[in-house]
Every structure is written in structure tokens, then in C-alpha cells.
Design a protein around this motif. Structure first.
Motif, PDB file in Angstrom:
ATOM      1  N   ALA A   1      11.804   7.761  18.896  1.00 34.38           N
ATOM      2  CA  ALA A   1      11.827   6.343  18.535  1.00 34.38           C
ATOM      3  C   ALA A   1      11.188   6.181  17.154  1.00 34.38           C
ATOM      4  O   ALA A   1      10.307   6.957  16.777  1.00 34.38           O
ATOM      5  N   LEU A   2      11.628   5.193  16.412  1.00 34.93           N
ATOM      6  CA  LEU A   2      11.069   4.969  15.077  1.00 34.93           C
ATOM      7  C   LEU A   2       9.723   4.264  15.211  1.00 34.93           C
ATOM      8  O   LEU A   2       9.601   3.278  15.948  1.00 34.93           O
ATOM      9  N   VAL A   3       8.706   4.758  14.507  1.00 36.98           N
ATOM     10  CA  VAL A   3       7.352   4.204  14.597  1.00 36.98           C
ATOM     11  C   VAL A   3       7.006   3.475  13.305  1.00 36.98           C
ATOM     12  O   VAL A   3       7.042   4.056  12.219  1.00 36.98           O
ATOM     13  N   VAL A   4       6.671   2.200  13.446  1.00 39.64           N
ATOM     14  CA  VAL A   4       6.179   1.381  12.327  1.00 39.64           C
ATOM     15  C   VAL A   4       4.701   1.132  12.573  1.00 39.64           C
ATOM     16  O   VAL A   4       4.303   0.743  13.678  1.00 39.64           O
ATOM     17  N   ALA A   5       3.862   1.360  11.563  1.00 35.24           N
ATOM     18  CA  ALA A   5       2.411   1.166  11.712  1.00 35.24           C
ATOM     19  C   ALA A   5       1.915   0.120  10.722  1.00 35.24           C
ATOM     20  O   ALA A   5       2.264   0.159   9.543  1.00 35.24           O
ATOM     21  N   VAL A   6       1.119  -0.818  11.210  1.00 32.09           N
ATOM     22  CA  VAL A   6       0.390  -1.758  10.357  1.00 32.09           C
ATOM     23  C   VAL A   6      -1.060  -1.308  10.384  1.00 32.09           C
ATOM     24  O   VAL A   6      -1.720  -1.372  11.427  1.00 32.09           O
ATOM     25  N   THR A   7      -1.558  -0.835   9.260  1.00 34.35           N
ATOM     26  CA  THR A   7      -2.887  -0.241   9.226  1.00 34.35           C
ATOM     27  C   THR A   7      -3.529  -0.476   7.861  1.00 34.35           C
ATOM     28  O   THR A   7      -2.896  -1.020   6.960  1.00 34.35           O
ATOM     29  N   SER A   8      -4.788  -0.053   7.716  1.00 29.06           N
ATOM     30  CA  SER A   8      -5.530  -0.418   6.505  1.00 29.06           C
ATOM     31  C   SER A   8      -5.833   0.743   5.580  1.00 29.06           C
ATOM     32  O   SER A   8      -6.350   0.539   4.509  1.00 29.06           O
ATOM     33  N   ARG A   9      -5.526   1.960   5.957  1.00 25.61           N
ATOM     34  CA  ARG A   9      -5.834   3.066   5.057  1.00 25.61           C
ATOM     35  C   ARG A   9      -4.842   4.200   5.279  1.00 25.61           C
ATOM     36  O   ARG A   9      -4.406   4.450   6.397  1.00 25.61           O
ATOM     37  N   PRO A  10      -4.432   4.857   4.214  1.00 28.06           N
ATOM     38  CA  PRO A  10      -3.386   5.862   4.341  1.00 28.06           C
ATOM     39  C   PRO A  10      -3.770   7.070   5.172  1.00 28.06           C
ATOM     40  O   PRO A  10      -2.893   7.794   5.641  1.00 28.06           O
ATOM     41  N   ALA A  11      -5.059   7.303   5.375  1.00 27.54           N
ATOM     42  CA  ALA A  11      -5.487   8.453   6.167  1.00 27.54           C
ATOM     43  C   ALA A  11      -5.766   8.089   7.622  1.00 27.54           C
ATOM     44  O   ALA A  11      -6.314   8.886   8.357  1.00 27.54           O
ATOM     45  N   SER A  12      -5.402   6.870   8.057  1.00 29.59           N
ATOM     46  CA  SER A  12      -5.657   6.475   9.433  1.00 29.59           C
ATOM     47  C   SER A  12      -4.799   7.290  10.386  1.00 29.59           C
ATOM     48  O   SER A  12      -3.754   7.833  10.012  1.00 29.59           O
ATOM     49  N   ARG A  13      -5.208   7.354  11.626  1.00 25.34           N
ATOM     50  CA  ARG A  13      -4.557   8.233  12.595  1.00 25.34           C
ATOM     51  C   ARG A  13      -3.114   7.807  12.865  1.00 25.34           C
ATOM     52  O   ARG A  13      -2.240   8.647  13.055  1.00 25.34           O
ATOM     53  N   ILE A  14      -2.840   6.503  12.893  1.00 27.44           N
ATOM     54  CA  ILE A  14      -1.464   6.096  13.199  1.00 27.44           C
ATOM     55  C   ILE A  14      -0.566   6.135  11.960  1.00 27.44           C
ATOM     56  O   ILE A  14       0.644   6.286  12.091  1.00 27.44           O
ATOM     57  N   SER A  15      -1.139   6.001  10.758  1.00 32.53           N
ATOM     58  CA  SER A  15      -0.289   6.069   9.566  1.00 32.53           C
ATOM     59  C   SER A  15       0.279   7.471   9.394  1.00 32.53           C
ATOM     60  O   SER A  15       1.383   7.654   8.877  1.00 32.53           O
ATOM     61  N   LEU A  16      -0.468   8.485   9.836  1.00 31.22           N
ATOM     62  CA  LEU A  16       0.012   9.858   9.761  1.00 31.22           C
ATOM     63  C   LEU A  16       1.149  10.118  10.742  1.00 31.22           C
ATOM     64  O   LEU A  16       1.941  11.040  10.558  1.00 31.22           O
ATOM     65  N   LEU A  17       1.237   9.290  11.797  1.00 28.92           N
ATOM     66  CA  LEU A  17       2.296   9.437  12.796  1.00 28.92           C
ATOM     67  C   LEU A  17       3.484   8.534  12.518  1.00 28.92           C
ATOM     68  O   LEU A  17       4.548   8.701  13.111  1.00 28.92           O
ATOM     69  N   ALA A  18       3.315   7.576  11.620  1.00 31.83           N
ATOM     70  CA  ALA A  18       4.329   6.545  11.414  1.00 31.83           C
ATOM     71  C   ALA A  18       5.479   7.027  10.540  1.00 31.83           C
ATOM     72  O   ALA A  18       5.283   7.774   9.587  1.00 31.83           O
ATOM     73  N   ASP A  19       6.679   6.569  10.869  1.00 27.71           N
ATOM     74  CA  ASP A  19       7.834   6.762   9.994  1.00 27.71           C
ATOM     75  C   ASP A  19       7.784   5.745   8.854  1.00 27.71           C
ATOM     76  O   ASP A  19       8.209   6.035   7.739  1.00 27.71           O
ATOM     77  N   VAL A  20       7.273   4.546   9.171  1.00 24.12           N
ATOM     78  CA  VAL A  20       7.176   3.469   8.183  1.00 24.12           C
ATOM     79  C   VAL A  20       5.775   2.874   8.251  1.00 24.12           C
ATOM     80  O   VAL A  20       5.456   2.154   9.198  1.00 24.12           O
ATOM     81  N   PRO A  21       4.894   3.154   7.279  1.00 21.87           N
ATOM     82  CA  PRO A  21       3.562   2.547   7.265  1.00 21.87           C
ATOM     83  C   PRO A  21       3.533   1.280   6.414  1.00 21.87           C
ATOM     84  O   PRO A  21       4.124   1.233   5.333  1.00 21.87           O
ATOM     85  N   LEU A  22       2.844   0.256   6.901  1.00 26.46           N
ATOM     86  CA  LEU A  22       2.613  -0.973   6.147  1.00 26.46           C
ATOM     87  C   LEU A  22       1.101  -1.138   6.015  1.00 26.46           C
ATOM     88  O   LEU A  22       0.402  -1.353   7.014  1.00 26.46           O
TER      89      LEU A  22
END
Length: 275
Positions: free
Chosen positions: A184-205
Motif C-alpha cells: 500500500a502507498l504510505v503518506v507521512a505527515v511529519t516534522s523532520r526528515p529523519a523521523s521514523r515514519i518519514s523513512l518508511l513513507a513513499d510520500v513525506p509531507l
């Protein structure tokens, strides 16, 4: 010169993107960072990200907030800080990532929404607004093993929108891993590029939440979520207007909306499919 003038944006760019932004070749970027003493572009970006994080928590900002509590300008000070967070968040938004997030939501059979702690409020906001547009959404309630049972049906035709910032609950990260495992495609809304979910996301915001104090700003987070909703509505065009009108009519029909939400969403989804 580009990095000095755009450090907040440059810390998110890879070698190819940085080269395009600065008007040079990718090999020039590699040679540049090595002349500065870094092993490669990744370590150079890491330093820029660390500098950016340090600027997000200036002692001066805390002192200003402390003084404002004893003056009549407290509200104005808070509003100015919130405006600053929105402006910094805007600098972090990459148009291609935003467009990809909107496209993923519109194309997904089901959009799973998950956020822990205060982020759950943002997940609910998206659930409410996207559902009114006819998007088939599933709000996942964080905490304990129920997360995995609620995500059991996720597949490659779905999308997961995960929200988390400084201290991301373990189940949110595991849910993102499970979504990735099922393609499944993962979109993450997070605050820093090294966060745990941004590393897993296909699309980080990414958003800026301001100084690292106990109550950090949610202004940038709300803004990006609102932009996503309006972006989805714009992409759907007239279909979204018809669906919203139908849902509003049902809501005003003797409290039907409150009594039978499933029936309303079912009709909205049928309208979307016919459109």
C-alpha cells in the motif's frame, strides 16, 4: 550561494535535486560536498538537517514567550509564532510530494488514517473532511493490538496516511511497515526528515512545529492537512461538489446523519462511482 539562501529546503534535496535547484551538474554537487570535508551528499544533508533542528528551538524564542505572559502582547506574540511556523512549513513543502499525496488519496480504494497522541485529532479531521468528499476512509484508533486488526484488510490498492512528529508511538511505525509489506502507498505527515515514519513513507509531507517546548505549534500541521483536503476536492472537480451537497442534505434530514452515518457514506460512495 543556493544552500546559504535556502538551507531549510536544501536539507531535503538529494544530489540530483540540489544540482537542478542550484543550476549545476550532479557531479559538481558531489565534488562540492567533498571539498567541504563530507564523505558524500547524505552526510552533508545530515549536517544541514541538524542545523535546522537546532534553529527550531532557540532560547531567545522561549524568553520572548516567557516575557509575553506578563504583558498585554501575549496573544499577539503567540499568533506571530504560529504565522512563522506556517511560513517555515511552506518552505518545506515540495510540490511534487504534495501532488503525489493528493493523487494517492483520490486513487485509493480505501484511505487508512492513523495518528498517535495529539496527531489523532489531525487524523480525525482528515477522516471527517475526506469522507464528506466521498473518499472511502478508515480511521484507525491507536493504542494496543487493535491497530493491526483494523489494518488487516489493507492491500496494494489502498493508501495509509500516517501522522507523527517527535515521539511517534511504536504502533504507528509498525502500521506503516505493515502497509509497506502489503504494497500500500504510505503518506507521512511529519516534522523532520529523519523521523521514523518519514523513512518508511513513499510520500513525506514535512511541517515545522517551532521551538522544542512542551506545547509545540500545530498550525503548520493543520495547514498542510487542509491543503490536502482542498487539493483532493479540486482534483475531483464537480464530483466533490455533488457529493458534499448530497451529504449536507442527508445531514439536515431530521438528524439522519447522526443516526446512520454508514448509510450516508454508502450513498456518497455510490455517487462517486457513478460520477
Amino acid at each position: 550561494e543556493y544552500v546559504l539562501a535556502n538551507e531549510a529546503r536544501a536539507c531535503f534535496l538529494n544530489a540530483r535535486q540540489l544540482a537542478a535547484a542550484a543550476g549545476v551538474s550532479a557531479p559538481s554537487v558531489v565534488r562540492f560536498v567533498r571539498r567541504l570535508g563530507y564523505k558524500g551528499v547524505q552526510s552533508f544533508r545530515g549536517r544541514l538537517q541538524k542545523n535546522a533542528q537546532q534553529r527550531l528551538s532557540p532560547v531567545k524564542a522561549l524568553r520572548v514567550s516567557g516575557k509575553a505572559r506578563d504583558t498585554d502582547g501575549f496573544v499577539e506574540t503567540i499568533f506571530q509564532q504560529e504565522i512563522l511556523c506556517i511560513e517555515r512549513s511552506l518552505q518545506l513543502v515540495r510540490q511534487e510530494d504534495f501532488a503525489a499525496a493528493v493523487r494517492a488519496i483520490c486513487r485509493a480504494d480505501t484511505v487508512y488514517l492513523l495518528g498517535g497522541k495529539s496527531s489523532f485529532a489531525l487524523a480525525y479531521f482528515l477522516y471527517f473532511r475526506l469522507s464528506k468528499l466521498g473518499i472511502d476512509c478508515k480511521l484507525i484508533h491507536p493504542g494496543g493490538p487493535t491497530v493491526y486488526s483494523e489494518m488487516a484488510a489493507i492491500n496494494s490498492r489502498d493508501a495509509l496516511l500516517a501522522i507523527g512528529f517527535q515521539l511517534i508511538p511504536r504502533e504507528v511505525c509498525l502500521a506503516a511497515k505493515e502497509a509497506k509489506r502489503k504494497k500500500a502507498l504510505v503518506v507521512a505527515v511529519t516534522s523532520r526528515p529523519a523521523s521514523r515514519i518519514s523513512l518508511l513513507a513513499d510520500v513525506p509531507l514535512y511541517v515545522d512545529r517551532g521551538p522544542r517546548e512542551k506545547n509545540r505549534s500545530m498550525a503548520g500541521c493543520i495547514s498542510i492537512c487542509t491543503a490536502v483536503v482542498l487539493g483532493v476536492a479540486a482534483r475531483m472537480g464537480k464530483r466533490s461538489a455533488r457529493i458534499v451537497a448530497q451529504v449536507d442534505a442527508l445531514e439536515n434530514d431530521g438528524g439522519t446523519y447522526l443516526d446512520d452515518r454508514k448509510m450516508i457514506l454508502g450513498r456518497a460512495n455510490k455517487l462517486r462511482q457513478r460520477a
